[in-house]
Motif scaffolding. Structure first.
Motif, mmCIF file in Angstrom:
data_model
loop_
_atom_site.group_PDB
_atom_site.id
_atom_site.type_symbol
_atom_site.label_atom_id
_atom_site.label_comp_id
_atom_site.label_asym_id
_atom_site.label_seq_id
_atom_site.Cartn_x
_atom_site.Cartn_y
_atom_site.Cartn_z
ATOM 1 N N PHE A 190 0.856 -1.185 0.000
ATOM 2 C CA PHE A 190 0.000 0.000 0.000
ATOM 3 C C PHE A 190 0.899 1.244 0.000
ATOM 4 O O PHE A 190 1.949 1.258 0.660
ATOM 5 C CB PHE A 190 -0.926 0.014 1.214
ATOM 6 C CG PHE A 190 -2.116 -0.899 1.090
ATOM 7 C CD1 PHE A 190 -1.975 -2.242 0.758
ATOM 8 C CD2 PHE A 190 -3.386 -0.421 1.311
ATOM 9 C CE1 PHE A 190 -3.065 -3.087 0.651
ATOM 10 C CE2 PHE A 190 -4.494 -1.248 1.212
ATOM 11 C CZ PHE A 190 -4.331 -2.587 0.875
ATOM 12 N N ALA A 191 0.489 2.268 -0.707
ATOM 13 C CA ALA A 191 1.298 3.473 -0.886
ATOM 14 C C ALA A 191 1.813 4.033 0.441
ATOM 15 O O ALA A 191 1.035 4.297 1.354
ATOM 16 C CB ALA A 191 0.499 4.542 -1.628
ATOM 17 N N GLY A 192 3.132 4.173 0.543
ATOM 18 C CA GLY A 192 3.782 4.776 1.690
ATOM 19 C C GLY A 192 3.988 3.854 2.882
ATOM 20 O O GLY A 192 4.705 4.216 3.816
ATOM 21 N N HIS A 193 3.377 2.684 2.879
ATOM 22 C CA HIS A 193 3.464 1.812 4.047
ATOM 23 C C HIS A 193 4.856 1.196 4.215
ATOM 24 O O HIS A 193 5.380 1.160 5.336
ATOM 25 C CB HIS A 193 2.395 0.720 3.985
ATOM 26 C CG HIS A 193 1.014 1.268 4.153
ATOM 27 N ND1 HIS A 193 -0.050 0.485 4.538
ATOM 28 C CD2 HIS A 193 0.505 2.515 3.981
ATOM 29 C CE1 HIS A 193 -1.140 1.228 4.607
ATOM 30 N NE2 HIS A 193 -0.829 2.467 4.260
ATOM 31 N N CYS A 194 5.445 0.714 3.140
ATOM 32 C CA CYS A 194 6.796 0.137 3.232
ATOM 33 C C CYS A 194 7.777 1.202 3.703
ATOM 34 O O CYS A 194 8.598 0.948 4.594
ATOM 35 C CB CYS A 194 7.207 -0.429 1.867
ATOM 36 S SG CYS A 194 8.889 -1.101 1.824
ATOM 37 N N ASP A 195 7.680 2.400 3.151
ATOM 38 C CA ASP A 195 8.562 3.492 3.572
ATOM 39 C C ASP A 195 8.341 3.850 5.037
ATOM 40 O O ASP A 195 9.241 4.372 5.690
ATOM 41 C CB ASP A 195 8.345 4.730 2.701
ATOM 42 C CG ASP A 195 8.871 4.539 1.288
ATOM 43 O OD1 ASP A 195 9.913 3.871 1.121
ATOM 44 O OD2 ASP A 195 8.227 5.046 0.343
ATOM 45 N N GLY A 196 7.143 3.556 5.559
ATOM 46 C CA GLY A 196 6.825 3.810 6.959
ATOM 47 C C GLY A 196 7.230 2.666 7.879
ATOM 48 O O GLY A 196 6.856 2.650 9.046
ATOM 49 N N GLY A 197 7.982 1.720 7.346
ATOM 50 C CA GLY A 197 8.493 0.631 8.174
ATOM 51 C C GLY A 197 7.706 -0.659 8.115
ATOM 52 O O GLY A 197 7.979 -1.586 8.874
ATOM 53 N N MET A 198 6.732 -0.750 7.220
ATOM 54 C CA MET A 198 5.995 -2.010 7.070
ATOM 55 C C MET A 198 6.754 -2.903 6.101
ATOM 56 O O MET A 198 6.313 -3.162 4.978
ATOM 57 C CB MET A 198 4.553 -1.779 6.611
ATOM 58 C CG MET A 198 3.662 -1.312 7.729
ATOM 59 S SD MET A 198 1.925 -1.358 7.312
ATOM 60 C CE MET A 198 1.592 -3.107 7.470
ATOM 61 N N ARG A 199 7.922 -3.345 6.563
ATOM 62 C CA ARG A 199 8.747 -4.279 5.822
ATOM 63 C C ARG A 199 9.650 -4.999 6.813
ATOM 64 O O ARG A 199 10.043 -4.418 7.833
ATOM 65 C CB ARG A 199 9.575 -3.583 4.752
ATOM 66 C CG ARG A 199 10.561 -2.564 5.279
ATOM 67 C CD ARG A 199 11.332 -1.960 4.133
ATOM 68 N NE ARG A 199 12.089 -0.785 4.558
ATOM 69 C CZ ARG A 199 12.879 -0.126 3.753
ATOM 70 N NH1 ARG A 199 13.025 -0.489 2.515
ATOM 71 N NH2 ARG A 199 13.517 0.935 4.197
ATOM 72 N N ILE A 200 9.899 -6.246 6.534
ATOM 73 C CA ILE A 200 10.813 -7.009 7.386
ATOM 74 C C ILE A 200 11.718 -7.875 6.519
ATOM 75 O O ILE A 200 11.327 -8.326 5.448
ATOM 76 C CB ILE A 200 10.090 -7.889 8.426
ATOM 77 C CG1 ILE A 200 9.119 -8.863 7.767
ATOM 78 C CG2 ILE A 200 9.408 -7.048 9.477
ATOM 79 C CD1 ILE A 200 8.527 -9.882 8.723
ATOM 80 N N ALA A 201 12.915 -8.065 7.019
ATOM 81 C CA ALA A 201 13.887 -8.977 6.416
ATOM 82 C C ALA A 201 14.188 -10.013 7.492
ATOM 83 O O ALA A 201 14.655 -9.671 8.572
ATOM 84 C CB ALA A 201 15.154 -8.239 5.996
ATOM 85 N N ILE A 202 13.904 -11.266 7.190
ATOM 86 C CA ILE A 202 14.090 -12.360 8.133
ATOM 87 C C ILE A 202 15.174 -13.285 7.584
ATOM 88 O O ILE A 202 15.029 -13.826 6.499
ATOM 89 C CB ILE A 202 12.782 -13.178 8.297
ATOM 90 C CG1 ILE A 202 11.623 -12.287 8.742
ATOM 91 C CG2 ILE A 202 13.004 -14.369 9.225
ATOM 92 C CD1 ILE A 202 11.750 -11.758 10.125
ATOM 93 N N THR A 203 16.246 -13.466 8.333
ATOM 94 C CA THR A 203 17.296 -14.388 7.929
ATOM 95 C C THR A 203 17.153 -15.669 8.741
ATOM 96 O O THR A 203 17.184 -15.631 9.974
ATOM 97 C CB THR A 203 18.688 -13.779 8.121
ATOM 98 O OG1 THR A 203 18.761 -12.559 7.349
ATOM 99 C CG2 THR A 203 19.773 -14.733 7.660
ATOM 100 N N ALA A 204 16.941 -16.777 8.018
ATOM 101 C CA ALA A 204 16.737 -18.067 8.663
ATOM 102 C C ALA A 204 17.913 -18.991 8.382
ATOM 103 O O ALA A 204 18.406 -19.039 7.258
ATOM 104 C CB ALA A 204 15.438 -18.696 8.152
#
Length: 118
Positions: A103-117
């Motif tokens: 959704f517009a602007g959400h990733c830039d607002g921190g709605m993203r994760i990087a998970i290293t398994a």
């Protein structure tokens, strides 16, 4: 024949113990999948086969599995897998797994994760 039966029983127990060891993580803990989630993985250990549970309102958010470029640029590609149930359970693979909200602007607002398994 008895040795084969014993070997198959051992193999089944081994497979069962592996599948039972997968952990389930609720992304964002009590806050759910929301803004600022990018810091949520800090201090946690993940293994291949663990399950990430994303809880959110699908009218306002989604979850998109992306590659490193998509994560860094907050963009999904044509082949990206989009989840939008509001209660998504995603089994992670080994290496780094990337997820964003498209959704517009959400990733830039921190709605993203990087998970290293491992």
């Amino acid at each position: 024949m008895n040795k084969l039966s014993l070997w198959l029983a051992f193999l089944c127990l081994l497979i069962q113990s592996y599948t039972n060891s997968a952990a389930v993580f609720t992304v964002g803990d009590g806050s759910g999948w929301s803004f600022g989630a990018d810091s949520w993985p800090a201090g946690k250990s993940f293994r291949s086969g663990d399950v990430l549970e994303f809880n959110y309102n699908p009218a306002f958010h989604n979850v998109v599995a992306v590659d490193a470029s998509g994560y860094n640029n907050c963009q999904m590609s044509a082949g990206s897998r989009v989840y939008n149930s509001g209660n998504d359970r995603i089994t992670i693979g080994g290496g780094t797994n990337y997820f964003i909200c498209s959704f517009a602007g959400h990733c830039d607002g921190g709605m993203r994760i990087a998970i290293t398994a491992n």
